[in-house]
Design an enzyme around this catalytic site. Structure first.
Site, PDB file in Angstrom:
ATOM      1  N   LYS A 156     -11.800   0.821  -2.124  1.00 34.67           N
ATOM      2  CA  LYS A 156     -10.764   1.438  -2.955  1.00 34.67           C
ATOM      3  C   LYS A 156     -11.239   1.451  -4.412  1.00 34.67           C
ATOM      4  O   LYS A 156     -12.185   2.156  -4.727  1.00 34.67           O
ATOM      5  CB  LYS A 156      -9.442   0.733  -2.699  1.00 34.67           C
ATOM      6  CG  LYS A 156      -8.968   1.104  -1.283  1.00 34.67           C
ATOM      7  CD  LYS A 156      -7.840   0.348  -0.710  1.00 34.67           C
ATOM      8  CE  LYS A 156      -7.549   0.898   0.687  1.00 34.67           C
ATOM      9  NZ  LYS A 156      -6.901  -0.050   1.581  1.00 34.67           N
ATOM     10  N   HIS A 180      -5.280  -3.327  -2.993  1.00 40.01           N
ATOM     11  CA  HIS A 180      -4.967  -2.364  -4.051  1.00 40.01           C
ATOM     12  C   HIS A 180      -4.878  -2.986  -5.439  1.00 40.01           C
ATOM     13  O   HIS A 180      -4.575  -2.296  -6.406  1.00 40.01           O
ATOM     14  CB  HIS A 180      -3.661  -1.632  -3.728  1.00 40.01           C
ATOM     15  CG  HIS A 180      -3.724  -0.887  -2.431  1.00 40.01           C
ATOM     16  ND1 HIS A 180      -4.235   0.376  -2.317  1.00 40.01           N
ATOM     17  CD2 HIS A 180      -3.389  -1.272  -1.176  1.00 40.01           C
ATOM     18  CE1 HIS A 180      -4.182   0.757  -1.057  1.00 40.01           C
ATOM     19  NE2 HIS A 180      -3.677  -0.222  -0.344  1.00 40.01           N
ATOM     20  N   SER A 227       0.797  -1.223   0.000  1.00 38.76           N
ATOM     21  CA  SER A 227       0.000   0.000   0.000  1.00 38.76           C
ATOM     22  C   SER A 227       0.830   1.274   0.000  1.00 38.76           C
ATOM     23  O   SER A 227       0.357   2.302  -0.462  1.00 38.76           O
ATOM     24  CB  SER A 227      -0.977  -0.004   1.180  1.00 38.76           C
ATOM     25  OG  SER A 227      -0.302  -0.274   2.385  1.00 38.76           O
TER      26      SER A 227
HETATM   27  C1  LIG Z   1      -6.890  -0.152   3.034  1.00 35.12           C
HETATM   28  C2  LIG Z   1      -6.296  -1.472   3.337  1.00 35.12           C
HETATM   29  C3  LIG Z   1      -6.927  -2.345   4.211  1.00 35.12           C
HETATM   30  C4  LIG Z   1      -8.116  -1.933   5.027  1.00 35.12           C
HETATM   31  O1  LIG Z   1      -9.270  -1.905   4.293  1.00 35.12           O
HETATM   32  P1  LIG Z   1     -10.510  -1.028   4.788  1.00 35.12           P
HETATM   33  O2  LIG Z   1     -11.672  -1.566   4.077  1.00 35.12           O
HETATM   34  O3  LIG Z   1     -10.174   0.374   4.420  1.00 35.12           O
HETATM   35  O4  LIG Z   1     -10.583  -1.205   6.276  1.00 35.12           O
HETATM   36  C5  LIG Z   1      -6.404  -3.605   4.352  1.00 35.12           C
HETATM   37  N1  LIG Z   1      -5.289  -3.983   3.696  1.00 35.12           N
HETATM   38  C6  LIG Z   1      -4.627  -3.135   2.872  1.00 35.12           C
HETATM   39  C7  LIG Z   1      -3.392  -3.601   2.181  1.00 35.12           C
HETATM   40  C8  LIG Z   1      -5.109  -1.852   2.680  1.00 35.12           C
HETATM   41  O5  LIG Z   1      -4.453  -1.001   1.902  1.00 35.12           O
END
Ligand SMILES: *Cc1c(COP(=O)(O)O)cnc(C)c1O
Length: 392
Positions: free
Chosen positions: A235, A203, A175
């Protein structure tokens, strides 16, 4: 009492204090932040679906039909048709046997890891894994061994010297760096050493692979190779929530054991309905991914020609490595003065001395948007640390 106020002052002095900006209106590149217009390059809305009219229409329709609140947990009376349909849709989308809808990615990782490993087991975790994975490892009470980022040789040495039940967990796309895990090697290592592989593709879903099916699909990896896939929906998918997909027996196990699934209120059914509509768009509209890839290529060429230090990433996450917190804050500030929003990422989100600007690109960005960012970066070059400046 512990000196909470003093700790906050220390944070400020170290350039680590965080403030929240206040956004008005929908999430899109042209944002209103604390009342002022800014062009944003920091959301994770990679495909520009977060305020897509088709998704808001489906959500509104589902809401007038089913009401708003989730009202109960899935195991009491909160498990709605819309949730069930989304799970079937997610299984088809990821080309895996079954899927389970979680309320957030954070909860999915906490629930999955703590359900699938426990006291006496060993979890192997990439050093740059997301905070929710780290916390899931702690919650599990298993022994945790962190391996150097992407280093499958180091991991193999660790796996060889460890007995008992083993779980390996990695981000698919990291991330804060934007690089992709060596998923093929990880899959074959895990097979060889009888370890359960969990990939968090927060992602990659929607962005990578044929029809946006994610980084596993990009490498042609199936459920046989990677039994547990975690994906998030807030996302690229543009809605909210998360899922786990894999063999039916594992999903059944998670329904029984994953505490973050069991002891929480079901998401509003309208979110599930809108997510199904989003998956349809993602499969159908390759043009969003094509445009995004062209923006990524152009950004990389131009920014590195200016002397900015980029990372080995072909994904929409394009960090500019700066090193110290103050340089990161100064560059972010200089861009903001030019109407550009790119947040500085500092420890503990990244390791000490690795502060950076995390540029994220979206299919919603126009060429003109990108050129504005590049012009801002060009005009702010003098802020680079001396060492980096010499490289120009
Ligand atoms: C954003 C993210 C999460 C968390 O997801 P949410 O739905 O925002 O709680 C988990 N793992 C990774 C790698 C992320 O980037």
């Amino acid at each position: 009492m512990r000196d909470f106020a003093g700790e906050l002052e220390e944070r400020k002095a170290a350039g680590l204090y965080r403030v929240r900006r206040q956004i008005s209106g929908p999430q899109q590149p042209a944002l209103v932040s604390d009342g002022a217009p800014l062009l944003s390059f920091c959301s994770n809305d990679y495909l520009g679906l977060a305020s897509h009219p088709e998704l808001t229409r489906v959500a509104a329709e589902a809401m007038s039909e089913n009401g708003l609140g989730g009202a109960a947990s899935h195991l009491i009376c909160g498990h709605h048709d819309a949730h069930h349909q989304l799970e079937e849709r997610l299984a088809r989308f990821t080309q895996r046997s079954s899927a389970l809808f979680f309320s957030t990615g954070y909860m999915a990782n906490m629930g999955v890891i703590s359900a699938l490993a426990g006291r006496g087991d060993t979890i192997f975790s990439d050093r740059l894994n997301h905070a929710s994975i780290i916390d899931g490892c702690i919650l599990s009470r298993a022994r945790v061994r962190r391996y150097p980022h992407g280093d499958t040789d180091a991991l193999e040495t660790m796996l060889k010297s460890t007995g008992g039940h083993k779980l390996v967990v990695t981000d698919g796309v990291f991330s804060m760096d934007g690089d992709v895990a060596p998923l093929r090697q990880l899959a074959s290592l895990c097979k060889r050493h009888d370890a359960l592989l969990v990939v968090d593709d927060a992602h990659g879903i929607g962005v990578l692979g044929p029809e946006g099916r994610g980084s596993l699909a990009e490498f042609g990896l199936t459920e046989e190779d990677v039994p547990v896939l975690v994906g998030t929906l807030g996302k690229a998918v543009g809605t909210s929530g998360a899922f786990v997909s894999g063999p039916g027996v594992l999903m059944d196990y998670l329904v029984q054991k994953a505490r973050t699934y069991i002891y929480t209120t079901a998401m509003p059914p309208a979110i599930a309905a809108a997510t199904c509509a989003s998956l349809d768009l993602i499969e159908r509209e390759q043009a969003r991914r094509d445009h995004l890839q062209s923006l990524i290529r152009h950004f990389r060429q131009q920014a590195s020609a200016m002397g900015y230090q980029l990372m080995a990433s072909d994904t929409p996450i394009q960090p500019i490595m700066l090193g110290d917190n103050w340089t990161a804050l100064a560059l972010s500030g200089a861009l903001e003065e030019r109407g550009l929003l790119v947040t500085a990422i500092r420890p503990p989100t990244v390791p000490d001395g690795e502060a950076r600007l995390r540029v994220t690109l979206s299919a919603a960005h126009t060429w003109d948007d990108l050129n504005q960012l590049l012009a801002g970066l060009d005009e702010s070059r003098s802020l680079l640390a001396p060492a980096a400046e010499q490289a120009v």
